[in-house]
Design a protein around this motif. Sequence first.
Motif, PDB file in Angstrom:
ATOM      1  N   PRO A 130       0.630  -1.100   0.092  1.00 23.70           N
ATOM      2  CA  PRO A 130       0.039  -0.137   0.108  1.00 23.70           C
ATOM      3  C   PRO A 130       0.810   1.005   0.170  1.00 23.70           C
ATOM      4  O   PRO A 130       1.631   0.881   1.208  1.00 23.70           O
ATOM      5  CB  PRO A 130      -1.521  -0.458   1.232  1.00 23.70           C
ATOM      6  N   PRO A 131       0.594   2.068  -0.784  1.00 28.41           N
ATOM      7  CA  PRO A 131       0.945   3.486  -0.866  1.00 28.41           C
ATOM      8  C   PRO A 131       1.418   3.822   0.531  1.00 28.41           C
ATOM      9  O   PRO A 131       0.836   4.096   1.562  1.00 28.41           O
ATOM     10  CB  PRO A 131       0.843   4.106  -1.888  1.00 28.41           C
ATOM     11  N   THR A 132       2.564   4.826   0.857  1.00 21.39           N
ATOM     12  CA  THR A 132       3.185   5.582   1.902  1.00 21.39           C
ATOM     13  C   THR A 132       1.632   6.568   2.052  1.00 21.39           C
ATOM     14  O   THR A 132       1.999   7.219   3.380  1.00 21.39           O
ATOM     15  CB  THR A 132       4.518   5.943   2.009  1.00 21.39           C
ATOM     16  N   ALA A 133       1.420   7.090   1.056  1.00 19.32           N
ATOM     17  CA  ALA A 133       0.043   8.015   1.816  1.00 19.32           C
ATOM     18  C   ALA A 133      -1.236   7.610   2.754  1.00 19.32           C
ATOM     19  O   ALA A 133      -1.261   8.870   3.072  1.00 19.32           O
ATOM     20  CB  ALA A 133      -0.312   8.516  -0.274  1.00 19.32           C
ATOM     21  N   PHE A 134      -1.210   6.800   2.398  1.00 17.59           N
ATOM     22  CA  PHE A 134      -2.320   5.869   3.078  1.00 17.59           C
ATOM     23  C   PHE A 134      -2.169   5.899   5.349  1.00 17.59           C
ATOM     24  O   PHE A 134      -2.574   6.947   5.624  1.00 17.59           O
ATOM     25  CB  PHE A 134      -2.984   4.314   3.189  1.00 17.59           C
ATOM     26  N   ASP A 135      -0.581   5.825   4.878  1.00 15.84           N
ATOM     27  CA  ASP A 135       0.440   6.319   6.547  1.00 15.84           C
ATOM     28  C   ASP A 135       0.575   7.595   6.850  1.00 15.84           C
ATOM     29  O   ASP A 135       0.132   8.377   7.722  1.00 15.84           O
ATOM     30  CB  ASP A 135       1.375   5.746   6.486  1.00 15.84           C
ATOM     31  N   LEU A 136       0.130   8.468   5.764  1.00 15.87           N
ATOM     32  CA  LEU A 136       0.113  10.201   5.899  1.00 15.87           C
ATOM     33  C   LEU A 136      -1.817  10.561   5.909  1.00 15.87           C
ATOM     34  O   LEU A 136      -1.868  11.669   6.169  1.00 15.87           O
ATOM     35  CB  LEU A 136       0.363  11.006   4.649  1.00 15.87           C
ATOM     36  N   GLY A 137      -2.489   9.171   6.399  1.00 19.86           N
ATOM     37  CA  GLY A 137      -3.583   9.996   6.290  1.00 19.86           C
ATOM     38  C   GLY A 137      -4.601  10.364   5.244  1.00 19.86           C
ATOM     39  O   GLY A 137      -5.707  10.969   5.062  1.00 19.86           O
ATOM     40  N   LEU A 138      -3.936  10.399   3.784  1.00 23.13           N
ATOM     41  CA  LEU A 138      -4.428  10.418   2.671  1.00 23.13           C
ATOM     42  C   LEU A 138      -5.575   9.439   2.320  1.00 23.13           C
ATOM     43  O   LEU A 138      -5.294   8.193   2.935  1.00 23.13           O
ATOM     44  CB  LEU A 138      -3.956  10.710   1.019  1.00 23.13           C
ATOM     45  N   LYS A 139      -6.397   9.633   1.280  1.00 22.77           N
ATOM     46  CA  LYS A 139      -7.692   7.923   0.731  1.00 22.77           C
ATOM     47  C   LYS A 139      -7.637   8.297  -0.717  1.00 22.77           C
ATOM     48  O   LYS A 139      -7.382   9.364  -1.638  1.00 22.77           O
ATOM     49  CB  LYS A 139      -8.676   8.321   1.145  1.00 22.77           C
ATOM     50  N   GLY A 140      -7.405   7.056  -1.083  1.00 24.97           N
ATOM     51  CA  GLY A 140      -7.390   6.812  -1.908  1.00 24.97           C
ATOM     52  C   GLY A 140      -6.247   6.398  -2.902  1.00 24.97           C
ATOM     53  O   GLY A 140      -5.166   6.280  -3.171  1.00 24.97           O
ATOM     54  N   GLY A 192       3.017  20.500  -3.054  1.00 20.62           N
ATOM     55  CA  GLY A 192       2.385  21.151  -4.581  1.00 20.62           C
ATOM     56  C   GLY A 192       1.540  19.424  -5.080  1.00 20.62           C
ATOM     57  O   GLY A 192       1.289  19.260  -6.137  1.00 20.62           O
ATOM     58  N   GLY A 193       1.077  18.481  -4.652  1.00 16.53           N
ATOM     59  CA  GLY A 193       0.110  17.175  -4.825  1.00 16.53           C
ATOM     60  C   GLY A 193       1.428  16.504  -5.312  1.00 16.53           C
ATOM     61  O   GLY A 193       0.767  15.641  -5.721  1.00 16.53           O
ATOM     62  N   LEU A 194       2.832  16.588  -4.778  1.00 16.01           N
ATOM     63  CA  LEU A 194       3.378  14.796  -5.574  1.00 16.01           C
ATOM     64  C   LEU A 194       4.213  14.386  -4.049  1.00 16.01           C
ATOM     65  O   LEU A 194       4.341  15.516  -3.621  1.00 16.01           O
ATOM     66  CB  LEU A 194       4.031  16.042  -6.402  1.00 16.01           C
ATOM     67  N   LEU A 195       4.488  13.108  -4.205  1.00 16.45           N
ATOM     68  CA  LEU A 195       5.673  13.063  -3.086  1.00 16.45           C
ATOM     69  C   LEU A 195       6.421  12.059  -3.322  1.00 16.45           C
ATOM     70  O   LEU A 195       6.439  11.658  -4.372  1.00 16.45           O
ATOM     71  CB  LEU A 195       3.944  12.269  -1.833  1.00 16.45           C
ATOM     72  N   ARG A 254       1.227  11.310  -7.431  1.00 19.30           N
ATOM     73  CA  ARG A 254       0.889  12.520  -7.420  1.00 19.30           C
ATOM     74  C   ARG A 254      -0.468  12.016  -5.824  1.00 19.30           C
ATOM     75  O   ARG A 254      -0.778  10.929  -5.956  1.00 19.30           O
ATOM     76  CB  ARG A 254      -0.788  12.165  -8.717  1.00 19.30           C
ATOM     77  N   ALA A 255      -0.610  12.623  -4.713  1.00 17.87           N
ATOM     78  CA  ALA A 255      -0.973  12.659  -4.114  1.00 17.87           C
ATOM     79  C   ALA A 255      -2.896  13.002  -4.317  1.00 17.87           C
ATOM     80  O   ALA A 255      -2.586  14.141  -4.698  1.00 17.87           O
ATOM     81  CB  ALA A 255      -0.546  12.832  -2.617  1.00 17.87           C
ATOM     82  N   LEU A 256      -2.951  12.393  -4.337  1.00 17.51           N
ATOM     83  CA  LEU A 256      -5.189  13.296  -4.536  1.00 17.51           C
ATOM     84  C   LEU A 256      -5.539  13.335  -2.872  1.00 17.51           C
ATOM     85  O   LEU A 256      -5.701  12.841  -1.892  1.00 17.51           O
ATOM     86  CB  LEU A 256      -5.624  12.055  -4.857  1.00 17.51           C
ATOM     87  N   LEU A 257      -5.342  14.772  -2.987  1.00 18.95           N
ATOM     88  CA  LEU A 257      -5.832  14.852  -1.282  1.00 18.95           C
ATOM     89  C   LEU A 257      -7.098  15.448  -0.815  1.00 18.95           C
ATOM     90  O   LEU A 257      -7.794  16.235   0.360  1.00 18.95           O
ATOM     91  CB  LEU A 257      -4.914  16.351  -1.276  1.00 18.95           C
TER      92      LEU A 257
END
Length: 290
Positions: A220-230, A261-264, A286-289
């Motif tokens: 799973p992407p690290t964005a999930f651990d940052l609290g982002l979804k999708g 800037g919406g990128l990680l 791209r991180a969908l915020l």
Amino acid sequence: MDRMAYAAARATIGDSEFDRDTAVVARPDEPGTYDIDLSPGWTIIQAVNGGYLLAVVGRALRDALPHDDPFTITAHYLTASQPGPAVIRTETVRAGRTLSSGQASLYQTDAEGRETERIRVIAAYGDLGALPDDVRTSATPPVMPGYADCVGSEDAPEGSGPVPGSTAILDRLDLRLDPATAGWAIGAPSGAGDMRGWLGLADGRDHDALSVLLAVDALPPTAFDLGLKGWVPTVELTVHLRCRPAPGPLRVALTTRNLAGGLLEEDAQVWDSADRLVAQSRQLARALLA
């Protein structure tokens, strides 16, 4: 694509689902051109997983080049790939004694009948088995619980996680996450931007250089651990392979230290059962915020 010829060639691959689903068939009248039927079994939501795509193109380059193992491979994901027929066109840029370089693009036909480039790759191939065995590094394997003490998708509460329902790719992986990086599944992400886990293939196939290309993008992407979804679509992914993995599951550690800037960025280390660092990667996504 001659679908009957493709199906016949695919049937000779063997028992591994990964090998069958990454099988490419050379066109006899077009040197360096390969057909592939991208499997729906490696999708996340509706898009084909980027690591699976990289393994598919990596297999075509392995066939086209005089060396078997990718040393470094970089992919730019131009448009989202869909399950179904695709064509890969390769070009040998240089064929040396110990290192060869090539590039490749994967194309699909869109709803209007136009050929659309999905992914463009450049890579250098060699023989990982011929590399010297000296190691001088400060890198250490990730600190995480043993396989039995990590959690799989079957341990998640019903309906939990940021992506509703299960994803097809999970059925093809033997993935066990470090509980310290799985809090997002119950609505409690750590915020650290880390993801760690044990990774094998569900059918028991041992890893090789091509499946390592899948491994760097399989958790799973690290964005999930940052609290982002999708969905977190990859823009660019570079993988460096250091050695062929020993039999057994891999340990994969992902980290993100900057989202702006919406990128990680997402940095990966992949360790084998012999405590060797077999691969490193970095991707921009791209991180969908929302």
